[in-house]
Design an enzyme around this catalytic site. Structure first.
Site, PDB file in Angstrom:
ATOM      1  N   ASP A  82       0.860  -1.197   0.000  1.00 56.73           N
ATOM      2  CA  ASP A  82       0.000   0.000   0.000  1.00 56.73           C
ATOM      3  C   ASP A  82       0.896   1.247   0.000  1.00 56.73           C
ATOM      4  OD1 ASP A  82      -2.377   1.495   0.305  1.00 56.73           O
ATOM      5  OD2 ASP A  82      -2.216   1.459   2.501  1.00 56.73           O
ATOM      6  N   HIS A  83       0.625   2.192  -0.884  1.00 55.45           N
ATOM      7  CA  HIS A  83       1.381   3.447  -0.975  1.00 55.45           C
ATOM      8  C   HIS A  83       2.891   3.225  -1.102  1.00 55.45           C
ATOM      9  CE1 HIS A  83      -2.051   6.056  -0.338  1.00 55.45           C
ATOM     10  NE2 HIS A  83      -2.442   5.243   0.614  1.00 55.45           N
ATOM     11  N   GLY A 181      -7.426   8.782   7.489  1.00 53.16           N
ATOM     12  CA  GLY A 181      -7.651   9.088   8.909  1.00 53.16           C
ATOM     13  C   GLY A 181      -9.124   9.389   9.149  1.00 53.16           C
ATOM     14  N   HIS A 208      -9.597   4.760  -1.147  1.00 57.48           N
ATOM     15  CA  HIS A 208      -8.733   4.888   0.031  1.00 57.48           C
ATOM     16  C   HIS A 208      -9.485   5.702   1.084  1.00 57.48           C
ATOM     17  CE1 HIS A 208      -4.519   3.732  -1.350  1.00 57.48           C
ATOM     18  NE2 HIS A 208      -5.289   3.462  -2.389  1.00 57.48           N
ATOM     19  N   GLY A 209      -8.955   5.687   2.322  1.00 60.15           N
ATOM     20  CA  GLY A 209      -9.520   6.552   3.352  1.00 60.15           C
ATOM     21  C   GLY A 209     -10.951   6.223   3.710  1.00 60.15           C
ATOM     22  N   ALA A 210     -11.274   4.932   3.772  1.00 58.16           N
ATOM     23  CA  ALA A 210     -12.685   4.557   3.989  1.00 58.16           C
ATOM     24  C   ALA A 210     -13.100   4.595   5.460  1.00 58.16           C
ATOM     25  CB  ALA A 210     -12.959   3.184   3.400  1.00 58.16           C
ATOM     26  N   THR A 233      -7.370   3.164   9.672  1.00 56.50           N
ATOM     27  CA  THR A 233      -7.563   3.850  10.956  1.00 56.50           C
ATOM     28  C   THR A 233      -8.585   3.145  11.855  1.00 56.50           C
ATOM     29  OG1 THR A 233      -7.052   5.925   9.848  1.00 56.50           O
ATOM     30  CG2 THR A 233      -8.084   6.086  12.008  1.00 56.50           C
TER      31      THR A 233
HETATM   32  P1  13P Z   1      -8.066   5.008   6.532  1.00 56.69           P
HETATM   33  O1  13P Z   1      -6.934   5.070   7.515  1.00 56.69           O
HETATM   34  O2  13P Z   1      -8.807   6.286   6.455  1.00 56.69           O
HETATM   35  O3  13P Z   1      -8.935   3.829   6.748  1.00 56.69           O
HETATM   36  O4  13P Z   1      -7.414   4.832   5.078  1.00 56.69           O
HETATM   37  C1  13P Z   1      -6.752   3.656   4.775  1.00 56.69           C
HETATM   38  C2  13P Z   1      -6.089   3.728   3.464  1.00 56.69           C
HETATM   39  O5  13P Z   1      -6.574   4.338   2.537  1.00 56.69           O
HETATM   40  C3  13P Z   1      -4.847   2.981   3.306  1.00 56.69           C
HETATM   41  O6  13P Z   1      -4.285   3.150   2.061  1.00 56.69           O
END
Ligand code: 13P
Length: 282
Positions: A82-83, A181, A208-210, A233
């Site tokens: 990831d990333h 986050g 991402h960021g769900a 998160t």
């Molecule tokens: P969150 O930390 O918001 O769940 O995002 C996770 C993410 O997108 C990891 O690549």
């Protein structure tokens, strides 16, 4: 290498109108929690790890732990970077056996992002692995990278088409109002933009960021074509609350395994909750 790639799991899930959960792992407990959640629901999952997770637990060490758990729990799972911050790290992961890798060039100018993401796709495809890239820039902190609101920008659908055609990546991560986050207020997902991207881009789309996106918005995003959903998160938060509650009930304890078991159980419940959310109608 795991027996399945992210793309295979995502395509299978999409054919049923579902999305595949990708959970960020970094230690034994997080890997066991994802494994148990996948086993209990009988659903394929993606284990994913970032550079910081690799620095914390050791890249090969975490990979081996995941492979052991895939075997022990008898689950279908892919292992994903990831990333990925560099092509060197993409190389390292593919060499170890990851079945899926992301190179994150979202901070780069468009052409440079295309150039690097193309290399990532070629390297992944050479060993039958899946490649992910990102276009657009999310607000929030992920791994060592922090993006504030001024720097963030949404994915342009026409650029997305050019990007996917040029790079030949398998999975496209988009910026549509999602953020890494927890959200400061109610997240506003740009569903029209997502639908526009979906209409012109063939590639599987990644959210991402769900963490913190309301359930109805997640299911709407799935109905509009999101195939992979990243959760970090909320999953980490579950561990911390489990450990915290144990410590509150047992102050001055030295029972590390009991505290971590409670954290692991909370993480498992979070994985099951998300897997069920990602398969509407089951
Ligand atoms: P969150 O930390 O918001 O769940 O995002 C996770 C993410 O997108 C990891 O690549």
């Amino acid at each position: 290498m795991p027996k399945v790639t992210s793309l295979e799991l995502i395509q299978e899930a999409r054919s049923k109108g579902h999305a595949t959960g990708a959970f960020n792992v970094y230690n034994l407990e997080s890997i066991q929690a994802v494994s148990e959640g996948a086993k209990d629901t009988n659903v394929g999952v993606i284990f994913q790890l970032t550079k910081s997770a690799a620095e914390y637990g050791g890249l090969k060490n975490i990979y081996d732990l995941i492979m052991n758990c895939i075997d022990i729990y008898g689950i279908r799972a892919a292992i994903h970077l990831d990333h990925g911050p560099t092509i060197d790290m993409v190389d390292e992961c593919l060499e170890i056996g990851f079945s899926s890798v992301m190179y994150d060039g979202s901070a780069l100018p468009f052409d440079e992002n295309v150039e690097k993401s193309t290399i990532c796709a070629q390297k992944a495809h050479a060993v039958n692995a899946t490649s992910e890239a990102e276009l657009g820039k999310l607000v929030g902190v992920e791994d060592d990278v922090s993006v504030d609101e001024k720097e963030a920008y949404y994915t342009d659908p026409k650029d997305a088409l050019k990007f996917v055609e040029a790079t030949k990546i398998d999975l496209l991560a988009v910026a549509i109002g999602n953020a890494h986050g927890f959200y400061k207020g109610e997240p506003h997902i740009d569903f029209d933009r997502l639908a526009e991207i979906r209409d012109i881009v063939d590639t599987a789309i990644v959210l991402h960021g769900a963490s913190g996106i309301p359930d109805d918005a997640i299911q709407k995003a799935i109905s509009l074509g999101i195939g992979k959903i990243n959760i970090d998160t909320e999953f980490r938060y579950a561990l911390m609350r489990g450990v915290e509650d144990y410590l509150k009930a047992n102050p001055d304890t030295a029972q590390a395994r009991k505290a971590l078991s409670d954290g692991r159980e909370r993480m498992k419940q979070k994985v099951i909750e998300k897997i069920n959310l990602f398969r509407p109608g089951v």
